[in-house]
Design a protein around this motif. Structure first.
Motif, short mmCIF file in Angstrom:
data_model
loop_
_atom_site.label_atom_id
_atom_site.label_comp_id
_atom_site.label_asym_id
_atom_site.label_seq_id
_atom_site.Cartn_x
_atom_site.Cartn_y
_atom_site.Cartn_z
N THR A 273 -6.93 6.50 -26.48
CA THR A 273 -8.35 6.73 -27.26
C THR A 273 -9.00 5.24 -27.36
OG1 THR A 273 -7.14 6.92 -29.30
CG2 THR A 273 -7.61 8.85 -28.23
N ALA A 274 -10.33 5.29 -27.26
CA ALA A 274 -10.98 4.23 -27.94
C ALA A 274 -10.66 3.84 -29.36
CB ALA A 274 -12.62 4.73 -27.86
N ALA A 275 -10.23 4.87 -30.29
CA ALA A 275 -9.91 4.27 -31.46
C ALA A 275 -8.65 3.59 -31.48
CB ALA A 275 -9.71 5.87 -32.20
N ALA A 276 -7.70 4.10 -30.66
CA ALA A 276 -6.33 3.11 -30.58
C ALA A 276 -6.74 1.93 -30.28
CB ALA A 276 -5.47 3.92 -29.75
N LEU A 277 -7.61 1.64 -29.15
CA LEU A 277 -8.00 0.21 -28.59
C LEU A 277 -8.38 -0.57 -29.83
CD1 LEU A 277 -9.49 1.09 -25.26
CD2 LEU A 277 -7.10 0.62 -25.81
N SER A 278 -9.44 -0.13 -30.53
CA SER A 278 -10.11 -0.85 -31.65
C SER A 278 -9.15 -1.30 -32.74
CB SER A 278 -10.98 0.07 -32.32
OG SER A 278 -12.20 -0.10 -31.75
N CYS A 279 -8.26 -0.17 -33.19
CA CYS A 279 -7.08 -0.40 -33.98
C CYS A 279 -6.03 -1.75 -33.77
CB CYS A 279 -6.04 0.72 -34.22
SG CYS A 279 -4.91 0.58 -35.43
N VAL A 280 -5.56 -1.72 -32.25
CA VAL A 280 -5.03 -2.65 -31.99
C VAL A 280 -5.58 -3.96 -32.06
CG1 VAL A 280 -3.68 -3.76 -29.87
CG2 VAL A 280 -3.27 -1.42 -30.54
N THR A 281 -6.82 -4.19 -31.43
CA THR A 281 -7.55 -5.39 -31.47
C THR A 281 -7.89 -6.04 -33.02
OG1 THR A 281 -9.51 -4.07 -30.93
CG2 THR A 281 -8.44 -4.98 -29.14
N SER A 282 -8.10 -4.93 -33.76
CA SER A 282 -8.35 -5.29 -34.94
C SER A 282 -7.03 -6.03 -36.01
CB SER A 282 -8.58 -4.29 -35.88
OG SER A 282 -7.72 -3.26 -36.19
N LEU A 283 -5.72 -5.94 -35.39
CA LEU A 283 -4.82 -6.27 -36.10
C LEU A 283 -4.39 -7.93 -35.28
CD1 LEU A 283 -2.96 -2.92 -36.29
CD2 LEU A 283 -4.26 -3.87 -38.01
N GLY A 284 -3.22 -8.23 -36.08
CA GLY A 284 -2.83 -9.47 -35.75
C GLY A 284 -2.23 -9.71 -34.37
N PRO A 285 -1.96 -10.72 -33.72
CA PRO A 285 -1.37 -11.32 -32.65
C PRO A 285 0.04 -10.64 -32.28
CG PRO A 285 -1.42 -13.14 -33.80
CD PRO A 285 -2.13 -12.08 -34.60
N THR A 286 0.80 -10.11 -33.43
CA THR A 286 1.89 -9.36 -33.28
C THR A 286 1.71 -8.19 -32.75
OG1 THR A 286 2.09 -8.96 -35.48
CG2 THR A 286 3.11 -11.09 -34.67
N ILE A 287 0.59 -7.62 -32.49
CA ILE A 287 0.36 -6.21 -32.23
C ILE A 287 -0.47 -6.09 -30.75
CG2 ILE A 287 -0.64 -4.01 -32.99
CD1 ILE A 287 1.31 -4.97 -34.89
N ALA A 288 0.25 -5.36 -29.97
CA ALA A 288 -0.29 -5.09 -28.50
C ALA A 288 -0.33 -3.59 -28.21
CB ALA A 288 0.47 -5.82 -27.54
N GLY A 289 -0.71 -3.27 -26.97
CA GLY A 289 -0.69 -1.91 -26.63
C GLY A 289 -0.43 -1.97 -24.93
N THR A 290 0.03 -0.96 -24.67
CA THR A 290 0.12 -0.68 -22.99
C THR A 290 -1.09 0.49 -22.82
OG1 THR A 290 1.94 1.29 -23.48
CG2 THR A 290 2.50 -1.34 -23.06
N ILE A 291 -1.20 0.42 -21.56
CA ILE A 291 -2.20 1.36 -20.93
C ILE A 291 -1.45 1.83 -19.54
CG2 ILE A 291 -4.46 1.73 -19.91
CD1 ILE A 291 -5.36 -0.38 -21.83
N THR A 292 -1.61 3.17 -19.39
CA THR A 292 -0.99 3.80 -18.01
C THR A 292 -2.09 3.72 -17.18
OG1 THR A 292 -1.49 6.21 -18.37
CG2 THR A 292 0.36 5.30 -19.79
N ALA A 293 -1.13 3.84 -15.83
CA ALA A 293 -1.99 3.95 -14.64
C ALA A 293 -2.85 5.34 -14.90
CB ALA A 293 -1.33 4.02 -13.63
N HIS A 294 -2.17 6.39 -15.10
CA HIS A 294 -2.73 7.99 -15.11
C HIS A 294 -4.03 7.96 -16.11
CE1 HIS A 294 0.92 8.43 -17.41
NE2 HIS A 294 0.13 9.51 -18.06
N HIS A 295 -3.74 7.34 -17.26
CA HIS A 295 -4.77 7.58 -18.19
C HIS A 295 -6.26 6.72 -17.77
CE1 HIS A 295 -1.63 8.85 -21.25
NE2 HIS A 295 -2.77 9.58 -21.55
N LEU A 296 -6.10 5.83 -17.08
CA LEU A 296 -7.17 5.15 -16.54
C LEU A 296 -7.98 5.97 -15.35
CD1 LEU A 296 -5.82 1.51 -15.49
CD2 LEU A 296 -7.14 2.16 -17.49
N SER A 297 -7.65 7.18 -15.27
CA SER A 297 -8.02 8.09 -14.35
C SER A 297 -8.66 9.25 -14.81
CB SER A 297 -7.31 8.18 -12.95
OG SER A 297 -7.06 6.92 -12.02
#
Length: 374
Positions: free
Chosen positions: A196-220
């Motif tokens: 979700t866009a909300a998850a992306l926003s949450c990760v980028t709003s936090l410190g550098p010890t937080i990251a996220g993975t994105i799957t190939a299928h969710h891109l489609s």
């Protein structure tokens, strides 16, 4: 490089930061497809039956995988479980285990032994922070039972009352991610398979010890693609076109906060059709790099991302460099691949003589980018 006009790209071998390789016959079938997809290094999920909760189980599992294909670097994880202690974490660090995966109880495949209350695991997280092990989060909360009031969800008692479904289970989890980061600011945490866009926003709003993975299928995929199609059904489910497009933009604009974790999840085709319920999981292992490149190409065609944004630096980063940097691992043998547009063929069913399992891959029967090893 004008991406949509390029037919051949040379890249470092990819790092897939989220794979399910199962065990037994299924593992024998799918593990050899890792390199077929352009990948030589993987982070392996521990949700076997029974789950991998001890260091000995984890090392024995790695030995079984190495016996199938010794040319892959397997980074291993433990399953967060009530039987674990801080000593388990110290032992895991000494044994070279990379992280611990958390599953909220019952949200996806083989998660019945998962977490009900994260605060019970604070001593584990504190030791992980001290030992510099990674916490991998399946970021959803369990759905509210149909017979229960909305307030029955207890993942975050301070959050407004709401009924939880598979469509809002990920946004409902984000306060838990924020709380864990606040409590353990030095603990490296990955929010897995952001959808979700909300998850992306949450990760980028936090410190550098937080990251996220994105799957190939969710891109489609979007909701309409999996509704009625068991081979595109996974957890978390694909969401709206807006969410899918946000994921595409995150690939090219995140500056390393998100990287590839395919969540490739094989299920025997018999568990995808004809059973009492449909198993959650999309199998992408054998064509993972190609799927990503195809999705980016379609994103350019729809105007979601610019042609100039799909650079060699972005492809190298998302497909390997950024994930390896967050995990603190090198490129291993420094292998490289050449991917060729339209030269890869996705089989209808992945099968192998002598094995009583068969897996239907994502986009079966279609063409994608082919992979050659240099």
């Amino acid at each position: 490089m004008k991406f949509t006009e390029v037919d051949e790209i040379e890249l470092p071998a990819a790092f897939d930061a989220h794979v399910h390789l199962r065990d037994g016959e299924m593992s024998q079938l799918v593990t050899p497809t890792i390199r077929q997809g352009g990948v030589n290094q993987v982070y392996v999920m521990p949700n076997l039956v029974p789950p991998i909760t001890t260091v000995q189980q984890c090392l024995e599992y790695r030995d079984r995988l190495r016996a199938i294909d010794p040319n892959v670097d397997y980074l291993m994880s433990l399953y967060l479980h009530e039987s674990m202690t801080p000593e388990t974490i110290r032992e895991a660090k000494k044994a070279g285990i990379t992280g611990v995966k958390s599953y909220p109880a019952g949200v996806t495949t083989n998660s019945s032994s998962g977490v009900l209350d994260y605060k019970l695991f604070y001593p584990i997280f504190a030791e992980m922070e001290k030992q510099d092990l990674i916490l991998n989060l399946h970021g959803e909360v369990p759905s509210t039972p149909s017979h229960a009031p909305a307030s029955s969800n207890t993942q975050d008692p301070s959050a407004p009352t709401q009924a939880i479904t598979i469509l809002n289970a990920e946004p409902a989890f984000l306060p838990t991610l924020r709380s864990l980061h606040t409590t353990f600011p030095k603990l490296r945490i990955i929010l897995e398979h952001c959808s979700t866009a909300a998850a992306l926003s949450c990760v980028t709003s936090l410190g550098p010890t937080i990251a996220g993975t994105i799957t190939a299928h969710h891109l489609s995929l979007i909701i309409d693609d999996w509704a009625g199609n068991p081979y595109s059904f996974c957890k978390p489910v694909a969401k709206t076109p807006e969410d899918r497009d946000a994921l595409l933009r995150a690939v090219v604009r995140s500056n390393g906060r998100f990287f590839l974790g395919t969540d490739s999840a094989p299920h025997d085709r018999r568990s995808k059709r004809g059973g009492d319920s449909v198993a959650a999981g999309v199998f992408t292992q054998g064509w993972s790099v190609g799927y990503v490149l195809d999705a980016l190409g379609r994103g350019v065609e729809r105007g979601v991302i610019g042609e100039e944004e799909v650079t060699g630096e972005v492809l190298e980063g998302f497909l390997g460099k950024w994930g390896r940097a967050f995990y603190g691992v090198g490129e291993g043998k420094g292998e490289r691949i050449v991917v060729k547009r339209g030269k890869g063929e996705i089989v209808d069913v992945l099968e192998k003589e002598g094995l009583d399992v068969g897996v239907v891959p994502f986009r079966r029967g279609e063409k994608t980018w082919g992979v050659e090893w240099k």
